[in-house]
Scaffold this active site. Structure first.
Site, mmCIF file in Angstrom:
data_model
loop_
_atom_site.group_PDB
_atom_site.id
_atom_site.type_symbol
_atom_site.label_atom_id
_atom_site.label_comp_id
_atom_site.label_asym_id
_atom_site.label_seq_id
_atom_site.Cartn_x
_atom_site.Cartn_y
_atom_site.Cartn_z
ATOM 1 N N LYS A 85 0.845 -1.187 0.000
ATOM 2 C CA LYS A 85 0.000 0.000 0.000
ATOM 3 C C LYS A 85 0.888 1.247 0.000
ATOM 4 C CE LYS A 85 -3.857 1.685 2.936
ATOM 5 N NZ LYS A 85 -4.606 1.302 4.165
ATOM 6 N N SER A 159 -9.277 1.114 3.510
ATOM 7 C CA SER A 159 -8.555 1.974 2.597
ATOM 8 C C SER A 159 -7.547 1.227 1.740
ATOM 9 C CB SER A 159 -7.827 3.071 3.390
ATOM 10 O OG SER A 159 -6.877 2.495 4.288
ATOM 11 N N SER A 183 -9.338 -1.310 7.578
ATOM 12 C CA SER A 183 -8.814 -1.232 6.214
ATOM 13 C C SER A 183 -8.109 -2.483 5.740
ATOM 14 C CB SER A 183 -7.856 -0.041 6.098
ATOM 15 O OG SER A 183 -8.537 1.172 6.339
#
Length: 606
Positions: A85, A159, A183
């Site tokens: 990420k 996320s 997330s």
């Protein structure tokens, strides 16, 4: 020689490396083609350049030339492709947190990334996210909304949106995400994969752009629990340079069937009108309830729901403001409008509000702990509903808030969680459940999750592998020799497993012991006695047990047995089972069998 791979698990890739049908360079070519064919540019923020990729491949090739298949002993993730990420640092690659105005180029890898590279994993690039990890939807990014892997009209979840979809579409074997409010779990549930959120502090967050620094965790996405666990074993461990890292005391774990799981379920379930989600969870709950020995217990969920609301409707939004720094003041228009609105709420809270929030959270946590006493884990839907991208765009804050109903409380309450696939909803969308346990329950959750996923993969074999590969101890331990009903596979072995004990080896005592079958014990047990003459070496197993739990284990041992010192054949002395001499009078001498297992197999009926 090349082969077209289905990137389903780490073991598959390793088998192809071993038999020469694949090399890391072959794999990268196939992945590049797969990524191009998918035409999903919103998944990625950056990819490794040719020079950086060539350096990785050259290092892997040199390692293989030197060690061959033995390389997996020192590089357990040799050639396994992964992505991270883009709020996680990779040296020389911009970290943007999906905000170009925030971008910087780090000199060092994040601690977790460095450990993966040191384990031989192959880094492909960095993935898209809800900006500054603020969201559970995957739509709050200047790089575009990340569409769901199975139905592009639906959200991917966030996320860690790009990380989850990359795994679901076979672009990587595993990825790293982060998890503050869910997330690392919601995107797993929405894309039919596994999301492992470790105990807070078990994996260092050094080199991660914080969302709420006191709550953040590095998470793992994979296609199976076994793969996620292998990755966790490589990145877990105390990092003295991270003030939020800690030495987590692991709780016990046991494979399915040793003792049924005690499973808590909310007394009132919320699905926000999504009947398909409710039906899917009902089916999953039935599957859990039919696992051997499972006990389902309904508990009050209100403390969990109240804590979940605190994360965005409480002073913790100020921690998100702290993470963004002066960018919010200097260039607020650089932020996604929804993210900017959330962070702006920080101005409405004072230091007094922050303390009062902590007091409220402490009270809720105490209520939750009371309801989970004597429970192995809490079972919840990963998300209560699954909106379309259009629905989120119409009501971005409301839809996002709904998705955190079963996730926001977890890091607040210092719990571990594992999101796992649970088949499909009646409308064909993926369904997922999450099991949530107290801090240090990571191994227990992995074993339970692998057992549950057995209908969807060859997970029973994975569960056996998981049981044999716990995380290393990070606390004082004691070595214990067991001789009878506590041996591996015997009726009382679960008493060791649930305390986190690990088998070290099978061995024998020194040749000055005798073994007796005790009368009137349930389950049947032997008595071990040291003698001055006519002794023999007796089969035993040595186990390592956390010292903090040794006392409770000893307290549960009934007379005439007890714990003393046992000498092993190598001359060492460890704690072990002994027996009161009075109980041996009239007991059957079974020394000649050489051990309890041989007696049960060959001599119990004679």
């Amino acid at each position: 020689m090349t082969t077209t791979m289905d990137f389903t698990n780490i073991a598959t890739l390793q088998a192809h490396y071993r038999d020469g049908t694949l090399t890391p360079a072959d794999l990268v070519r196939q992945l590049d083609a797969r990524i191009a064919a998918a035409n999903r540019p919103e998944i990625w923020i950056s990819r490794m350049g040719d020079d950086a990729m060539d350096r990785q491949l050259a290092m892997l090739d040199a390692a293989w030339q030197q060690h061959g298949p033995a390389i997996f002993d020192t590089l357990p993730l040799f050639g396994i492709p992964f992505a991270v990420k883009d709020n996680i640092d990779v040296a020389g690659i911009p970290t943007t947190a999906a905000c170009p105005a925030f971008a910087y180029v780090p000199d060092e890898d994040a601690h977790a990334v460095r450990k993966l590279l040191d384990a031989g994993a192959l880094l492909l690039g960095k993935t898209n996210l809800d900006q500054f990890a603020t969201g559970l939807v995957g739509t709050r990014s200047p790089h575009g909304a990340v569409r769901n892997a199975l139905n592009p009209e639906y959200v991917s979840g966030g996320s860690s949106a790009g990380s989850a979809v990359a795994v679901a579409l076979g672009m990587a074997s595993f990825t790293l995400g982060t998890d503050t409010a869910g997330s690392g779990r919601v995107p797993a549930g929405f894309n039919g994969i596994v999301g492992l959120k470790p105990t807070r502090g078990l994996v260092s967050t050094r080199g991660v752009v914080p969302a709420c620094r006191s709550l953040d965790c590095v998470s793992i996405f994979a296609r199976s629990v076994d793969d996620a666990w292998q990755v966790l074993r490589c990145i877990a461990g105390h990092d003295p340079q991270d003030p939020f890292s800690r030495q987590v005391a692991m709780g016990g774990a046991q494979p399915e069937g040793k003792r049924g799981y005690r499973i808590a379920v909310p007394d009132r379930l919320e699905f926000f009108g999504d009947g398909a989600a409710e039906a899917a969870f009902d089916a999953a709950l039935l599957a859990w309830a039919t696992m051997p020995g499972a006990q389902i217990v309904r508990i009050p969920f209100q403390p969990f729901a109240d804590a979940a609301r605190l994360l965005y409707a409480g002073p913790w939004v100020a921690e998100r403001r702290a993470a963004i720094g002066e960018l919010f003041e200097r260039d607020p228009e650089a932020l996604d409008p929804t993210v900017r609105g959330i962070v702006a709420q920080a101005d409405g809270y004072s230091a007094v509000d922050a303390f009062e929030g902590q007091y409220r959270l402490a009270a809720l946590r105490r209520q939750a702990e009371a309801s989970l006493r004597d429970i192995d884990f809490l079972l919840v839907p990963t998300a209560p509903t699954m909106p379309t991208i259009a629905e989120v765009q119409a009501e971005p804050v409301l839809r996002n808030s709904e998705l955190g109903y079963y996730t926001n409380f977890v890091n607040f309450f210092d719990m571990a969680a594992l999101a796992i696939p649970a088949g499909y909803r009646p409308d064909g969308l993926p369904a997922g459940v999450t099991i949530v346990g107290r801090a240090g329950s990571d191994h227990l959750l992995a074993l339970a999750g692998a057992a549950f996923n057995a209908p969807f993969a060859d997970a029973r074999a994975a569960a056996a592998s998981l049981a044999a590969n716990p995380l290393p101890f990070s606390e004082p331990t004691v070595m214990l020799a067991v001789v009878g009903a506590h041996l591996e596979g015997q009726p009382l072995n679960w008493q060791l497993l649930e305390r986190g004990a690990r088998k070290l080896r099978s061995t024998r005592t020194s040749p000055d012991y005798r073994l007796y079958a005790l009368a009137g014990t349930t389950p049947p047990k032997p008595g071990l006695a040291r003698v001055d003459r006519d002794g023999a070496a007796i089969e035993v197993e040595t186990w390592e047990l956390p010292l903090r739990l040794f006392g409770s284990f000893v307290a549960a041992i009934p007379a005439p047995l007890g714990i003393g010192s046992v000498r092993l054949e190598d001359g060492s002395t460890v704690k072990g089972f002994i027996c009161e001499g009075a109980a041996l009078a009239g007991a059957r001498d079974i020394t000649h069998f050489g051990g309890w297992r041989a007696y049960l197999r060959d001599g119990q009926s004679t």
